[in-house]
Design a protein around this motif. Structure first.
Motif, mmCIF file in Angstrom:
data_model
loop_
_atom_site.group_PDB
_atom_site.id
_atom_site.type_symbol
_atom_site.label_atom_id
_atom_site.label_comp_id
_atom_site.label_asym_id
_atom_site.label_seq_id
_atom_site.Cartn_x
_atom_site.Cartn_y
_atom_site.Cartn_z
ATOM 1 N N LYS A 1 -9.211 1.682 -5.798
ATOM 2 C CA LYS A 1 -7.844 1.688 -6.667
ATOM 3 C C LYS A 1 -8.756 0.986 -7.508
ATOM 4 O O LYS A 1 -9.222 0.439 -7.369
ATOM 5 N N GLY B 1 -6.560 -5.470 1.756
ATOM 6 C CA GLY B 1 -5.546 -6.382 2.876
ATOM 7 C C GLY B 1 -5.517 -5.795 3.678
ATOM 8 O O GLY B 1 -4.857 -6.846 4.580
ATOM 9 N N ASN C 1 0.738 -1.233 -0.252
ATOM 10 C CA ASN C 1 0.245 0.365 -0.571
ATOM 11 C C ASN C 1 0.949 1.365 -0.062
ATOM 12 O O ASN C 1 0.371 2.133 -1.018
HETATM 13 MG MG MG Z 1 -3.459 -2.871 -0.074
#
Ligand code: MG
Ligand code: ADP
Length: 480
Positions: free
Chosen positions: A438, A445, A388
């Motif tokens: 995104k 995540g 990230n």
């Molecule tokens: Mg991520």
């Protein structure tokens, strides 16, 4: 006082004066005095090694003077009540004696039993008072020194005059060591304009202030949330008590994160249960339909059955992911160094680090910073955070800062980037399953990362500012 015996050391080289003094003393019936005498400076010095309740010192003592003796006695017993004996017309000796700490003076031949008794008792009372004031001052100084919260004294312009060790270590300011000569001002530590005005107003009006919530600056990039209270000590002296709320706020945030995580988990389990059964029925029916429909119809509309099957699989996958990312995972625990785990995780993403030409800075705790964890899972969590951070950073000039340190019984990890940062409105949703900004992000995540950290009994928090960067703060319990 009447029942106890008061021991006097009478210092005079003239035996006649001693006789006269003893005679007057005997006339006092209210108080029980016991007199010991010394005929020289040396003898007096020796005798004052043991404690007397009060000392009477003649000015003339052979080579030395009574003034010198007063100094000596005071150096042995700081608040010893000493009374100077002078003759008539001795100029300023009495004043000098008082300056050296004598309690009072008596002019020989000028006092009677009542005056003597009163002078002796007052001298003793004053000395006891001074001693207890000194004791109180030591006690308060010790409270000041050992207080767990930062505490300082400032004048009416907010100039810091004194500060306790915890303030000095937290803010890196030592009031007496300033170089500019102007001093340090408490107002300079206050970040927001409104709080600063409130403070100046309080000082201007010489009033007080309780629990003002504000932000204090520790250095250019460290700020703490604090409650400040100001109490007036006198017209130009104010006490400031600072309560650091950082730890409390962090705890609140951690508790909230944990609550959110468990409620998301509950919803996920409920949803999985309610969705999976009908979904299985749909899939089975579609399979059945595929087998039973005549060839010609299958050729025409068979694609539709495949659309149903594909989407059912997708739903099934999502529900499974949701369930897995929000359910406490089973752990395979062993003892590891956090520094090693961080390095191994970084190694996994080193290609991306190099591709973006990132500057990676490490500040690792030297001492052993070992934790009992499931290494593979913790690495997954760290890799998610590293990815990230890398994705958030610009094509050039990206800086990744990795820090480990021990705080109390915890091992802390900080992952800081100077990427795009996170808008305030997104901060609250960051750990939610499927939350992503995104285009092709999974949004799982951070949910997984949080799950892993919380499953270990640790905590995860985030600090971020748009356009400046983001820091993730993890904490694990140190191995015992
Ligand atoms: Mg991520
Ligand atoms: P994904 O990476 O698939 O989007 P994550 O759960 O890993 O899902 O992250 C969720 C969102 O949190 C990201 O889409 C991004 O908006 C934000 N985010 C996470 N870490 C950072 C970071 N270091 N800098 C900026 N934004 C971040």
């Amino acid at each position: 006082m009447s029942s106890e015996t008061i021991r006097i050391l009478y210092v005079d080289d003239d035996p006649d004066d001693l006789f006269l003094f003893s005679t007057i003393l005997k006339k006092i019936k209210e108080t029980n005095y016991q007199i010991e005498s010394a005929a020289s400076y040396e003898e007096a010095l020796e005798k004052s090694q043991e404690r007397f309740d009060v000392y009477l010192v003649d000015y003339k003592l052979g080579k030395a003077t009574g003034l010198e003796l007063i100094q000596e006695i005071k150096s042995i017993q700081k608040h010893a009540p000493v009374i100077m004996l002078t003759g008539m017309n001795t100029g300023s000796i009495d004043q000098e004696a008082l300056q050296l700490g004598a309690s009072d003076y008596l002019i020989k031949g000028e006092f009677d039993a009542r005056t003597l008794d009163r002078t002796l008792r007052y001298a003793i009372r004053d000395s006891q008072l001074m001693e207890s004031l000194d004791g109180a001052a030591i006690k308060f100084r010790s409270i000041f020194e050992r207080a767990g919260d930062p505490f300082l004294l400032m004048d009416g312009t907010s100039k810091i005059l004194e500060a306790n060790p915890i303030f000095i270590s937290k803010f890196g300011i030592e009031p007496h060591s300033e170089e500019s000569g102007l001093g340090y001002f408490f107002t300079d530590l206050i970040e927001d304009q409104v709080s600063r005005l409130i403070l100046m107003d309080v000082l201007g009006k010489k009033s007080e202030l309780y629990d003002l919530e504000t932000v204090l600056k520790i250095d250019s990039d460290t700020h703490i949330n604090a409650l400040i209270s100001i109490a007036k000590q006198d017209a130009n002296l104010f006490q400031v008590l600072i309560k650091d709320l950082t730890a409390m706020k962090a705890k609140e945030e951690e508790d909230l994160n944990l609550k959110k995580f468990s409620s998301t988990g509950r919803i996920a389990r409920l949803l999985a249960h309610e969705v999976k059964n009908p979904l299985t029925t749909i899939v089975l029916s579609a399979d059945q339909l595929q087998m039973e429909l005549p060839e010609n119809i299958l050729e025409e509309s068979g694609d539709l059955i495949e659309v149903i099957q594909r989407n059912c699989n997708r739903i099934n996958q999502l529900v499974t992911q949701l369930l897995e990312s929000t359910r406490f995972t089973e752990l395979d625990i062993a003892n590891y160094s956090i520094n090693d785990l961080l390095d191994e995780s970084l190694e996994q993403v080193i290609d991306r680090v190099q591709m973006k030409n990132l500057d990676v800075q490490k500040d690792y705790q030297d001492e052993i910073c070992n934790i009992d964890v499931d290494a593979e899972k913790v690495k997954i969590a760290l890799i998610n955070l590293l990815v990230n951070a890398i994705e958030a950073m610009p094509e050039s000039g990206g800086k990744l800062f990795l820090k480990t340190y021990i705080k109390g019984k915890q091992c802390r990890v900080e992952l800081k980037d100077n990427g795009v940062g996170i808008p305030k409105e997104n901060l609250e949703r960051l750990f939610e399953p499927f939350f992503t900004s995104k285009e092709s992000g999974s949004g799982l995540g951070l949910t997984n990362t949080q799950n892993i950290i919380l499953s270990h009994g640790g905590s995860i928090r985030v600090k971020s500012e748009e356009g400046v960067g983001t820091t993730f703060l993890l904490s694990f319990n140190l191995s015992s």
